[in-house]
Design a protein around this motif. Structure first.
Motif, PDB file in Angstrom:
ATOM      1  N   ASP A   1       2.765   6.446  -5.071  1.00 20.68           N
ATOM      2  CA  ASP A   1       2.774   6.033  -6.554  1.00 20.68           C
ATOM      3  C   ASP A   1       2.917   7.385  -7.247  1.00 20.68           C
ATOM      4  O   ASP A   1       1.931   8.318  -7.189  1.00 20.68           O
TER       5      ASP A   1
ATOM      6  N   MET B   1       5.464   5.350   1.053  1.00 21.82           N
ATOM      7  CA  MET B   1       5.798   5.247  -0.169  1.00 21.82           C
ATOM      8  C   MET B   1       4.680   5.942  -0.938  1.00 21.82           C
ATOM      9  O   MET B   1       3.623   6.100  -0.565  1.00 21.82           O
TER      10      MET B   1
ATOM     11  N   ILE C   1      12.738   8.966  -6.389  1.00 22.57           N
ATOM     12  CA  ILE C   1      12.629   7.908  -7.630  1.00 22.57           C
ATOM     13  C   ILE C   1      13.402   8.631  -8.547  1.00 22.57           C
ATOM     14  O   ILE C   1      13.546   9.759  -8.985  1.00 22.57           O
TER      15      ILE C   1
ATOM     16  N   VAL D   1      10.247   6.040  -2.805  1.00 26.44           N
ATOM     17  CA  VAL D   1      10.141   5.919  -1.320  1.00 26.44           C
ATOM     18  C   VAL D   1      10.986   6.880  -0.786  1.00 26.44           C
ATOM     19  O   VAL D   1      11.574   7.878  -1.405  1.00 26.44           O
TER      20      VAL D   1
ATOM     21  N   GLU E   1       9.076   1.502 -13.185  1.00 30.03           N
ATOM     22  CA  GLU E   1       8.705   1.820 -11.698  1.00 30.03           C
ATOM     23  C   GLU E   1       8.189   2.959 -11.207  1.00 30.03           C
ATOM     24  O   GLU E   1       8.315   4.106 -12.115  1.00 30.03           O
ATOM     25  N   SER E   2       7.020   3.028 -10.502  1.00 26.78           N
ATOM     26  CA  SER E   2       6.361   4.151 -10.319  1.00 26.78           C
ATOM     27  C   SER E   2       6.105   4.319  -8.717  1.00 26.78           C
ATOM     28  O   SER E   2       5.400   5.392  -8.406  1.00 26.78           O
ATOM     29  N   ILE E   3       6.979   3.688  -8.048  1.00 28.01           N
ATOM     30  CA  ILE E   3       6.895   3.657  -6.592  1.00 28.01           C
ATOM     31  C   ILE E   3       8.233   4.504  -5.941  1.00 28.01           C
ATOM     32  O   ILE E   3       9.177   4.331  -6.190  1.00 28.01           O
TER      33      ILE E   3
ATOM     34  N   SER F   1       0.922  -1.320  -0.014  1.00 30.29           N
ATOM     35  CA  SER F   1       0.018  -0.102  -0.046  1.00 30.29           C
ATOM     36  C   SER F   1       0.867   1.225  -0.114  1.00 30.29           C
ATOM     37  O   SER F   1       2.072   1.364   0.533  1.00 30.29           O
ATOM     38  N   THR F   2       0.301   2.076  -0.679  1.00 27.56           N
ATOM     39  CA  THR F   2       1.116   3.523  -0.693  1.00 27.56           C
ATOM     40  C   THR F   2       0.483   4.650   0.242  1.00 27.56           C
ATOM     41  O   THR F   2      -0.860   4.662   0.208  1.00 27.56           O
TER      42      THR F   2
ATOM     43  N   GLN G   1      -0.924   9.082  -4.137  1.00 30.39           N
ATOM     44  CA  GLN G   1      -0.662   9.070  -5.710  1.00 30.39           C
ATOM     45  C   GLN G   1      -0.172  10.660  -5.676  1.00 30.39           C
ATOM     46  O   GLN G   1      -0.807  11.498  -5.474  1.00 30.39           O
TER      47      GLN G   1
END
Length: 81
Positions: A55, A53, A33, A46, A42-44, A2-3, A6
């Motif tokens: 998105d 995290m 990122i 951190v 990759e779209s996460i 889970s993030t 967004q």
């Protein structure tokens, strides 16, 4: 997985010298990122200081302008062998 949220790519800060996008984290640090990781799908993003995290919402074609700002070319696709 889970993030926390967004985030649109336009709302992030791009650092051309590091080729990295960042966004403020509630803990006081920042989500990070790399543009090459985004290019690879990759779209996460951190936060290095906590477990949160986000998105990142973007289209692959959005990355071209950021590569130009960084003065580098996107990575070449790996040829299938």
């Amino acid at each position: 997985m889970s993030t926390y949220d967004q985030i649109e790519i336009e709302d992030m800060t791009f650092h051309p010298e590091e080729q990295m996008f960042t966004y403020p984290c509630p803990c006081g640090d920042r989500f990070e990122i790399l543009i090459d990781d985004m290019f690879d799908g990759e779209s996460i993003a951190v936060c290095p200081s906590c477990s949160l995290m986000v998105d990142v919402i973007f289209e692959p074609e959005d990355l071209q302008e950021y590569y130009e700002k960084a003065g580098v070319a996107p990575p070449e696709p790996v040829a299938a062998s």
